[in-house]
Design a protein around this motif. Sequence first.
Motif, PDB file in Angstrom:
ATOM      1  N   SER A 296       0.867  -1.312   0.154  1.00 52.98           N
ATOM      2  CA  SER A 296      -0.050   0.135  -0.012  1.00 52.98           C
ATOM      3  C   SER A 296       0.783   1.274  -0.100  1.00 52.98           C
ATOM      4  O   SER A 296       2.137   1.176   0.364  1.00 52.98           O
ATOM      5  CB  SER A 296      -1.069  -0.062   1.232  1.00 52.98           C
ATOM      6  N   LEU A 297       0.353   2.347  -0.545  1.00 50.93           N
ATOM      7  CA  LEU A 297       1.013   3.674  -0.502  1.00 50.93           C
ATOM      8  C   LEU A 297       1.521   4.044   0.849  1.00 50.93           C
ATOM      9  O   LEU A 297       2.695   4.291   1.205  1.00 50.93           O
ATOM     10  CB  LEU A 297       0.299   4.774  -1.406  1.00 50.93           C
ATOM     11  N   LYS A 298       0.660   4.081   1.843  1.00 51.97           N
ATOM     12  CA  LYS A 298       1.037   4.525   3.247  1.00 51.97           C
ATOM     13  C   LYS A 298       2.320   3.510   3.681  1.00 51.97           C
ATOM     14  O   LYS A 298       3.309   4.209   4.340  1.00 51.97           O
ATOM     15  CB  LYS A 298      -0.138   4.273   4.291  1.00 51.97           C
ATOM     16  N   GLU A 299       2.120   2.202   3.695  1.00 60.06           N
ATOM     17  CA  GLU A 299       3.199   1.142   4.096  1.00 60.06           C
ATOM     18  C   GLU A 299       4.517   1.352   3.316  1.00 60.06           C
ATOM     19  O   GLU A 299       5.448   1.517   3.966  1.00 60.06           O
ATOM     20  CB  GLU A 299       2.707  -0.240   3.873  1.00 60.06           C
ATOM     21  N   GLY A 300       4.405   1.600   1.931  1.00 59.38           N
ATOM     22  CA  GLY A 300       5.685   2.003   1.290  1.00 59.38           C
ATOM     23  C   GLY A 300       6.235   3.237   1.812  1.00 59.38           C
ATOM     24  O   GLY A 300       7.503   3.302   1.769  1.00 59.38           O
ATOM     25  N   ILE A 301       5.448   4.222   1.956  1.00 56.97           N
ATOM     26  CA  ILE A 301       6.133   5.702   2.453  1.00 56.97           C
ATOM     27  C   ILE A 301       6.843   5.265   3.855  1.00 56.97           C
ATOM     28  O   ILE A 301       7.818   5.733   4.097  1.00 56.97           O
ATOM     29  CB  ILE A 301       4.953   6.517   2.654  1.00 56.97           C
ATOM     30  N   LYS A 302       6.336   4.793   4.812  1.00 57.73           N
ATOM     31  CA  LYS A 302       6.614   4.225   6.151  1.00 57.73           C
ATOM     32  C   LYS A 302       7.990   3.493   5.873  1.00 57.73           C
ATOM     33  O   LYS A 302       8.904   4.027   6.621  1.00 57.73           O
ATOM     34  CB  LYS A 302       5.978   3.340   6.617  1.00 57.73           C
ATOM     35  N   GLN A 303       8.216   2.532   4.951  1.00 56.28           N
ATOM     36  CA  GLN A 303       9.530   2.045   4.851  1.00 56.28           C
ATOM     37  C   GLN A 303      10.520   2.793   4.090  1.00 56.28           C
ATOM     38  O   GLN A 303      11.765   2.738   4.720  1.00 56.28           O
ATOM     39  CB  GLN A 303       9.164   0.734   3.831  1.00 56.28           C
ATOM     40  N   THR A 304      10.090   3.668   3.140  1.00 52.48           N
ATOM     41  CA  THR A 304      11.012   4.579   2.438  1.00 52.48           C
ATOM     42  C   THR A 304      11.405   5.762   3.575  1.00 52.48           C
ATOM     43  O   THR A 304      12.538   6.022   3.459  1.00 52.48           O
ATOM     44  CB  THR A 304      10.128   5.410   1.559  1.00 52.48           C
ATOM     45  N   TYR A 305      10.664   6.209   4.407  1.00 50.33           N
ATOM     46  CA  TYR A 305      11.014   7.176   5.523  1.00 50.33           C
ATOM     47  C   TYR A 305      11.837   6.474   6.338  1.00 50.33           C
ATOM     48  O   TYR A 305      12.854   7.180   6.792  1.00 50.33           O
ATOM     49  CB  TYR A 305       9.660   7.889   6.082  1.00 50.33           C
ATOM     50  N   SER A 306      11.833   5.421   6.764  1.00 48.95           N
ATOM     51  CA  SER A 306      12.498   4.393   7.745  1.00 48.95           C
ATOM     52  C   SER A 306      14.010   4.559   7.159  1.00 48.95           C
ATOM     53  O   SER A 306      14.936   4.886   7.728  1.00 48.95           O
ATOM     54  CB  SER A 306      11.891   3.151   8.237  1.00 48.95           C
TER      55      SER A 306
END
Length: 313
Positions: A296-306
Motif C-alpha cells: 500500500s502507499l502508506k506502508e511503502g512511504i513508512k518503509q521509505t521514510y525509515s
Amino acid sequence: MNKNSKIYVAGHRGLVGSAIIKSLEKEGFTNLIYRTSSELDLRKQFEVEAFFNKEKPEYVFLAAAYVGGIQANNNFPAKFIYNNLMIQTNIIEAAYRSGTVKKLMFLGSSCIYPKFAEQPIKEEYLLGGPLEPTNEPYAIAKIAGLKMCSSYNREYGTNFISVMPTNLYGPNDNFDLENSHVLPALIRKVHEAKKNNNNIVEIWGSGTPRREFLYVDDLADACLYLMKNVDAHQIGECINIGTGIDVTIRELVEIIKEVIGYEGETIYNTQKPDGTPRKLLNISLIEKLGWRASTSLKEGIKQTYSWYIQNEG
C-alpha cells in the motif's frame, strides 16, 4: 532462468537496480554481475561490447538511466537525452551481438505517454499525442529504447521486453531537492520542516495533479516475474507496471505528514509547474498475466521514510 544463470543488472546502485538485485538474491539467484560507472562507462560502445564479450551474460536487466524530477529535466535536457540514448543503445546492441543473451528487460517510464492521454493509460496510447514538455527529452530517449527493443525482436528474433513503470519510490531513492522526483522530495521537505520546527512547509504547484505511485520492491518483483514467465511476443512493444490507484499531490502530502508526524501548515506555490494533470496506468495486461502489486502507499512511504532517516535524515 535458473538459479545459476548469469544475470547482468545495469544500474545496480540505483533505485530500481538495487531493488532488482535484492529480489534476485532473495529468490536464490547467485550468479549476478554488475559494474559501477567508474568501472564501466555505459555511454562508451567499446567498453560495453568488451564487457559483454568477456562476461557473456544470459539475462540482462537494463535499469541504468540518467534520471531526475521536473527541475532537473528542465535544466539539463541535453544531458537527459544524450546519456539515456547512449546507455540503452550500447547495451541493447551489445546484448544482441553477444549471442549469449537469452532475454533482456528494458526499464522505461510512464512519461513516454502523451501529456493528455486518456486515463487510465493503455500501452497502445504510445505516440498518440504531444508529450509533457518538461521531460520530453527523457521521454523521447525512453521511446527510442522500447522501439529499439521491438525492432531487434522483429529483425533479429531477440527476446527483449520493455516495461513501463509508473512513478517509483522506495529505499535508495534520490532525496536531493534540486533533482529528485515528487515523493522523495516531499518526504525530505516535510522531514526537514519537522526537524527545524517550521510551522509551514511549501509545496510546488497547486497540489491538484493526480499521480500513481509504485513501491520499488513491487516493481522488482514484477520485473522478476516477467523475466521468468513472459516473453516479448506475449506483450507487444511494452507493458505497464503500476498499482491502478492514484492520489492527488495534496492527498500524498497528508499521508507523508501523518507518517512523519508533522502537524504544521501546508501552502502550495502555484507559480511552480504542475506537470501532467493526471497519470494513471492501465494495468489490465500485467494483471491478466498473473501479477499485482502488494504494498500500500502508506506502508511503502513508512518503509521509505525509515530508510531515509537511517541513511540521510
